[in-house]
Design a protein around this motif. Structure first.
Motif, PDB file in Angstrom:
ATOM      1  N   ASP A  89     -14.701  73.187  35.670  1.00 43.11           N
ATOM      2  CA  ASP A  89     -14.090  72.711  36.911  1.00 43.11           C
ATOM      3  C   ASP A  89     -13.858  73.915  37.809  1.00 43.11           C
ATOM      4  O   ASP A  89     -13.216  74.887  37.410  1.00 43.11           O
ATOM      5  N   LEU A  90     -14.401  73.872  39.029  1.00 45.86           N
ATOM      6  CA  LEU A  90     -14.348  75.023  39.927  1.00 45.86           C
ATOM      7  C   LEU A  90     -13.139  75.029  40.849  1.00 45.86           C
ATOM      8  O   LEU A  90     -12.922  76.011  41.567  1.00 45.86           O
ATOM      9  N   ASP A  91     -12.350  73.955  40.879  1.00 48.52           N
ATOM     10  CA  ASP A  91     -11.198  73.907  41.770  1.00 48.52           C
ATOM     11  C   ASP A  91     -10.209  75.012  41.415  1.00 48.52           C
ATOM     12  O   ASP A  91      -9.771  75.130  40.258  1.00 48.52           O
ATOM     13  N   ASN A  92      -9.852  75.818  42.426  1.00 50.92           N
ATOM     14  CA  ASN A  92      -8.847  76.882  42.294  1.00 50.92           C
ATOM     15  C   ASN A  92      -9.239  77.964  41.292  1.00 50.92           C
ATOM     16  O   ASN A  92      -8.376  78.706  40.814  1.00 50.92           O
ATOM     17  N   CYS A  93     -10.502  78.055  40.934  1.00 50.06           N
ATOM     18  CA  CYS A  93     -10.933  79.121  40.040  1.00 50.06           C
ATOM     19  C   CYS A  93     -11.232  80.366  40.874  1.00 50.06           C
ATOM     20  O   CYS A  93     -11.209  80.343  42.101  1.00 50.06           O
ATOM     21  N   SER A  94     -11.502  81.472  40.199  1.00 51.86           N
ATOM     22  CA  SER A  94     -11.879  82.708  40.877  1.00 51.86           C
ATOM     23  C   SER A  94     -13.219  83.169  40.332  1.00 51.86           C
ATOM     24  O   SER A  94     -13.574  82.887  39.186  1.00 51.86           O
ATOM     25  N   VAL A  95     -13.962  83.892  41.182  1.00 50.19           N
ATOM     26  CA  VAL A  95     -15.296  84.355  40.804  1.00 50.19           C
ATOM     27  C   VAL A  95     -15.464  85.790  41.272  1.00 50.19           C
ATOM     28  O   VAL A  95     -14.979  86.160  42.347  1.00 50.19           O
ATOM     29  N   MET A  96     -16.105  86.609  40.449  1.00 50.10           N
ATOM     30  CA  MET A  96     -16.331  87.996  40.828  1.00 50.10           C
ATOM     31  C   MET A  96     -17.570  88.519  40.106  1.00 50.10           C
ATOM     32  O   MET A  96     -17.934  88.027  39.032  1.00 50.10           O
ATOM     33  N   ALA A  97     -18.205  89.513  40.726  1.00 50.86           N
ATOM     34  CA  ALA A  97     -19.339  90.189  40.085  1.00 50.86           C
ATOM     35  C   ALA A  97     -18.811  91.093  38.973  1.00 50.86           C
ATOM     36  O   ALA A  97     -17.748  91.706  39.112  1.00 50.86           O
ATOM     37  N   VAL A  98     -19.541  91.146  37.877  1.00 49.76           N
ATOM     38  CA  VAL A  98     -19.115  91.953  36.727  1.00 49.76           C
ATOM     39  C   VAL A  98     -20.317  92.716  36.184  1.00 49.76           C
ATOM     40  O   VAL A  98     -21.471  92.348  36.413  1.00 49.76           O
ATOM     41  N   ASP A  99     -20.016  93.792  35.461  1.00 53.59           N
ATOM     42  CA  ASP A  99     -21.032  94.525  34.706  1.00 53.59           C
ATOM     43  C   ASP A  99     -21.015  93.999  33.283  1.00 53.59           C
ATOM     44  O   ASP A  99     -19.973  93.996  32.629  1.00 53.59           O
ATOM     45  N   CYS A 100     -22.152  93.571  32.800  1.00 56.39           N
ATOM     46  CA  CYS A 100     -22.198  92.945  31.476  1.00 56.39           C
ATOM     47  C   CYS A 100     -23.481  93.340  30.758  1.00 56.39           C
ATOM     48  O   CYS A 100     -24.582  92.996  31.221  1.00 56.39           O
ATOM     49  N   GLU A 101     -23.339  94.075  29.670  1.00 56.95           N
ATOM     50  CA  GLU A 101     -24.454  94.385  28.784  1.00 56.95           C
ATOM     51  C   GLU A 101     -25.646  95.009  29.516  1.00 56.95           C
ATOM     52  O   GLU A 101     -26.798  94.704  29.234  1.00 56.95           O
ATOM     53  N   ASP A 102     -25.353  95.840  30.503  1.00 62.04           N
ATOM     54  CA  ASP A 102     -26.404  96.546  31.237  1.00 62.04           C
ATOM     55  C   ASP A 102     -27.394  95.575  31.874  1.00 62.04           C
ATOM     56  O   ASP A 102     -28.580  95.858  31.985  1.00 62.04           O
ATOM     57  N   ARG A 103     -26.901  94.429  32.298  1.00 60.96           N
ATOM     58  CA  ARG A 103     -27.742  93.455  33.005  1.00 60.96           C
ATOM     59  C   ARG A 103     -27.362  93.426  34.473  1.00 60.96           C
ATOM     60  O   ARG A 103     -26.190  93.613  34.835  1.00 60.96           O
ATOM     61  N   GLN A 149     -18.745  86.447  36.939  1.00 59.08           N
ATOM     62  CA  GLN A 149     -17.853  85.732  36.016  1.00 59.08           C
ATOM     63  C   GLN A 149     -16.998  84.754  36.787  1.00 59.08           C
ATOM     64  O   GLN A 149     -16.465  85.067  37.849  1.00 59.08           O
ATOM     65  N   ILE A 150     -16.849  83.557  36.232  1.00 57.12           N
ATOM     66  CA  ILE A 150     -15.985  82.528  36.798  1.00 57.12           C
ATOM     67  C   ILE A 150     -14.754  82.419  35.902  1.00 57.12           C
ATOM     68  O   ILE A 150     -14.879  82.182  34.702  1.00 57.12           O
ATOM     69  N   THR A 151     -13.575  82.601  36.491  1.00 56.66           N
ATOM     70  CA  THR A 151     -12.318  82.597  35.753  1.00 56.66           C
ATOM     71  C   THR A 151     -11.525  81.351  36.108  1.00 56.66           C
ATOM     72  O   THR A 151     -11.451  80.952  37.277  1.00 56.66           O
ATOM     73  N   THR A 152     -10.929  80.728  35.099  1.00 60.65           N
ATOM     74  CA  THR A 152     -10.167  79.494  35.299  1.00 60.65           C
ATOM     75  C   THR A 152      -8.869  79.783  36.045  1.00 60.65           C
ATOM     76  O   THR A 152      -8.398  80.924  36.072  1.00 60.65           O
ATOM     77  N   PRO A 153      -8.234  78.754  36.644  1.00 58.47           N
ATOM     78  CA  PRO A 153      -6.989  78.979  37.397  1.00 58.47           C
ATOM     79  C   PRO A 153      -5.866  79.566  36.551  1.00 58.47           C
ATOM     80  O   PRO A 153      -5.006  80.261  37.079  1.00 58.47           O
ATOM     81  N   ASN A 154      -5.849  79.302  35.246  1.00 56.12           N
ATOM     82  CA  ASN A 154      -4.780  79.846  34.406  1.00 56.12           C
ATOM     83  C   ASN A 154      -5.033  81.291  33.997  1.00 56.12           C
ATOM     84  O   ASN A 154      -4.284  81.862  33.212  1.00 56.12           O
ATOM     85  N   GLY A 155      -6.112  81.890  34.499  1.00 55.27           N
ATOM     86  CA  GLY A 155      -6.384  83.288  34.235  1.00 55.27           C
ATOM     87  C   GLY A 155      -7.233  83.564  33.027  1.00 55.27           C
ATOM     88  O   GLY A 155      -7.586  84.714  32.756  1.00 55.27           O
ATOM     89  N   LYS A 156      -7.595  82.543  32.272  1.00 52.60           N
ATOM     90  CA  LYS A 156      -8.426  82.760  31.099  1.00 52.60           C
ATOM     91  C   LYS A 156      -9.853  83.084  31.512  1.00 52.60           C
ATOM     92  O   LYS A 156     -10.365  82.537  32.467  1.00 52.60           O
ATOM     93  N   SER A 157     -10.475  83.989  30.769  1.00 51.05           N
ATOM     94  CA  SER A 157     -11.859  84.357  31.081  1.00 51.05           C
ATOM     95  C   SER A 157     -12.755  83.145  30.918  1.00 51.05           C
ATOM     96  O   SER A 157     -12.711  82.462  29.893  1.00 51.05           O
ATOM     97  N   GLY A 158     -13.544  82.879  31.925  1.00 47.37           N
ATOM     98  CA  GLY A 158     -14.438  81.736  31.881  1.00 47.37           C
ATOM     99  C   GLY A 158     -15.824  82.128  31.393  1.00 47.37           C
ATOM    100  O   GLY A 158     -15.973  82.860  30.424  1.00 47.37           O
ATOM    101  N   ILE A 159     -16.825  81.695  32.114  1.00 45.84           N
ATOM    102  CA  ILE A 159     -18.205  81.934  31.708  1.00 45.84           C
ATOM    103  C   ILE A 159     -18.783  83.091  32.506  1.00 45.84           C
ATOM    104  O   ILE A 159     -18.352  83.384  33.617  1.00 45.84           O
ATOM    105  N   ILE A 160     -19.753  83.766  31.900  1.00 46.10           N
ATOM    106  CA  ILE A 160     -20.481  84.851  32.566  1.00 46.10           C
ATOM    107  C   ILE A 160     -21.925  84.397  32.747  1.00 46.10           C
ATOM    108  O   ILE A 160     -22.568  83.954  31.795  1.00 46.10           O
TER     109      ILE A 160
END
Length: 635
Positions: free
Chosen positions: A324-338, A343-354
């Motif tokens: 669910d994308l409502d009120n989530c946050s999204v940012m560019a991240v460095d991951c495994e040299d890719r 990354q999309i983070t849930t509204p409660n601050g838990k790490s979402g999906i990369i």
């Protein structure tokens, strides 16, 4: 004739799950048609075999009828009439044998042969093109996987160039094979109709010729019906030729596209990015954890639907909800040299999906689209216009600076405190009757600062004391003497998101609007670095302390904090408005926005408790002063 379902050749290059799902319907139809054709061919071959057997049987019957005369019957006297009759029947059977032979040949040419040609030519062609399409798709997937694993180091440019060329060649090969496959499947919808009717037309004509001497058994309507069927087959054949010509022209046009269509990240230097998207679809690599330290990446098709991020694997009929994308946050991240990961983070601050995009353009457009959807713009009457307006406002308003533009000057506590009820409202904001316009809260074009590093002069002002300065830059305990006798001391871990000047402090809406503009500006300018601090709330001040060096980064008198609130949806976002005097004699209002490891309401409660302590201390002083004045005359 009814309309014929067709695969759109223009969608062959995109190769979306919707196209694959429609393609699976055509493939299922082709498989069913193959099975049915085999069964139909067996039935027709049985009829043809029976007709051949009838030819041999009538031929043998004619011989047997003639052989009656040569039999040496012991009681054969008086059989002359029988013999003559049998001779006549033999001639009739011979004539019938000629008709049966002609019918068998006609059935072989007009009934069995067309269905065999349809099976061996058309159905076999579709099966072969299917295998070629599968091989091309597998090669494309392998090349994309190899491309996705390219490192970000610039010393592998030769390898990157080779891999990019390999991806382009594989994508072109897949495009060509898919176009040929789609054309064959589209043509099959016409050919199967011809293939089903043409053999039966030959069968019917053969039977009519066979029973020509008994033409009275067939009515004129049957002849007209067969004529209409023949005309129908002819019209389908003409339509097939016209459609085949169209598909050939369309195929040539699609194959003449620019090479950039096949090359990923073609415009990496200056991509044309659409920041106003409220929906987005395309292939992304999803990071999956397979163990404590091991991960895998899976290439899947993602699309947005309302406020949801959906994923649809190949072969699936419909997509499934990923987040669910409502009120989530999204940012560019460095991951495994890719490259191009976000990354999309849930509204409660838990790490979402990369996720990983295949190009810079796709990466930034996905980030913008998710950010727009998280604001719930899609629920408005004209979401496209709202997205354009918000992004234009953010672009005009954002001027990133690396340090405070104004110095915070230690001033006397404000004497104009609001009532306790209003401060309680700041902890749990109530819905206002009229929400002010954005221009009434924050002036358009107001710059946003993303760093809380203080100027050197301000640092010296804060840490100036009678003792020798600590060589490690840490503050002495007597720098803030209120810490020793403060009735309240609470520590919170926070990350500074940004601050900006505001026009009013009469409503918490100004804090919510500042949060929105700060988060939007970070997303637009790809600013994802945040400074972590310890927020110390005492009964006199709010202090931001460096967790490593214990240096005080900022200090606010609690009496100067006029508004404070936590975000209504994302509970970890908190902000407060500070009223500070200026050198010109006026006052300025600034809103500071933070992300906390705990709920923002706890910080608001601590601030409110500190302000209540200040009020209680003032009341005690007044009471003590009145009591002292009352005792003075008696003394």
């Amino acid at each position: 004739m009814p309309a014929v379902d067709k695969l759109l050749l223009e969608e062959a290059l995109q190769d979306s799950p919707q196209t694959r799902s429609l393609l699976s319907v055509f493939e299922e139809d082709a498989g069913t048609l193959t099975d049915y054709t085999n069964q139909l061919l067996q039935a027709m071959q049985r009829v043809y075999g029976a007709q051949n057997e009838m030819c041999l049987a009538t031929q043998q019957l004619s011989k047997q009828l003639l052989a009656y005369e040569k039999q040496n019957f012991a009681l054969g006297k008086g059989d002359e009439e029988v013999i003559s009759t049998l001779h006549y029947f033999s001639k009739v059977v011979d004539e019938l044998n000629v008709l049966h032979t002609g019918l068998a040949k006609q059935l072989a040419d007009t009934m069995v042969l067309p269905i065999i040609q349809f099976r061996e030519k058309d159905l076999t062609e579709v099966s072969t093109l299917k295998d070629l399409f599968g091989l091309a798709s597998s090669e494309h997937d392998l090349s994309m996987a190899k491309y996705s694993r390219l490192p970000k180091k610039k010393d592998n440019e030769k390898l990157k160039t080779e891999v990019v060329k390999e991806v382009a060649a594989a994508r072109r090969k897949q495009h060509l094979s898919s176009l040929q496959y789609y054309c064959a499947l589209n043509a099959l919808q016409y050919r199967k109709r011809v293939a089903m009717m043409q053999p039966m037309l030959g069968f019917a004509h053969g039977q009519i010729n066979f029973f020509k001497k008994g033409a009275e058994m067939f009515s004129q309507s049957m002849d007209s019906f067969l004529s209409s069927v023949a005309a129908m087959v002819q019209s389908i054949q003409v339509e097939l030729e016209a459609e085949a010509e169209k598909m050939r022209a369309s195929q040539q046009e699609l194959l003449s596209l620019d090479e950039s269509v096949y090359t990923p990240d073609f415009d990496v230097a200056a991509p044309q990015i659409n920041r106003n998207l409220i929906q987005k679809a395309g292939y992304l690599n999803l990071r999956n954890k397979t163990g404590l330290v091991t991960t895998t990446w899976e290439r899947l098709y993602f699309f947005t639907q309302g406020g949801n991020l959906m994923c649809q694997p190949r072969g699936a009929v419909a997509g499934g909800l990923i987040q669910d994308l409502d009120n989530c946050s999204v940012m560019a991240v460095d991951c495994e040299d890719r490259r191009y990961c976000f990354q999309i983070t849930t509204p409660n601050g838990k790490s979402g999906i990369i996720l990983q995009a295949e190009s810079r353009k796709e990466n930034e457009e996905w980030i913008c689209a998710v950010n727009n959807i998280s604001r719930q713009i899609y629920l408005t009457d004209n979401p496209e216009a709202v997205a354009i307006k918000l992004n234009q406002t953010a672009l005009q308003a954002v001027t990133p600076i690396t340090s405070f533009a104004k110095k915070q000057e230690n001033s006397c506590p404000s004497q104009n405190l609001q009532s306790s009820q209003m401060e309680n409202d700041k902890i749990v904001p109530k819905a206002a009757g009229i929400i002010p316009e954005v221009e009434q809260l924050i002036a358009p074009g107001t710059p946003i600062q993303f760093d809380i590093v203080l100027p050197a002069t301000e640092f010296l002002d804060q840490n100036r004391g009678s003792r020798r300065a600590n060589p490690f830059g840490e503050t002495e305990d007597d720098t803030f003497p209120e810490a020793e006798d403060s009735l309240l001391q609470q520590m919170f871990i926070v990350r500074f998101l940004g601050s900006m000047a505001v026009k009013t402090d009469t409503t918490t809406e100004v804090i919510y609007e500042a949060m929105r503009q700060v988060l939007a500006a970070r997303a637009i300018h790809n600013i994802f670095r945040m400074t972590e601090s310890h927020l110390m709330v005492t009964s006199q001040t709010l202090r931001l302390i460096d967790p490593q060096t214990q240096v005080t980064r900022a200090n606010f008198e609690l009496t100067s904090v006029t508004q404070f609130a936590a975000h209504q949806e994302n509970k970890r976002l908190v902000g407060f408005v500070v009223r500070m005097p200026e050198s010109t004699g006026g006052e300025s209002l600034s809103t500071y926005v933070f992300e906390s490891n705990s709920e923002g309401e706890k910080i608001c409660y601590a601030i409110n408790l500190g302000k209540e302590i200040i009020k209680a201390q003032k009341r005690c002083k007044k009471t003590h002063l009145k009591a002292h004045i009352g005792r003075s005359p008696k003394a």
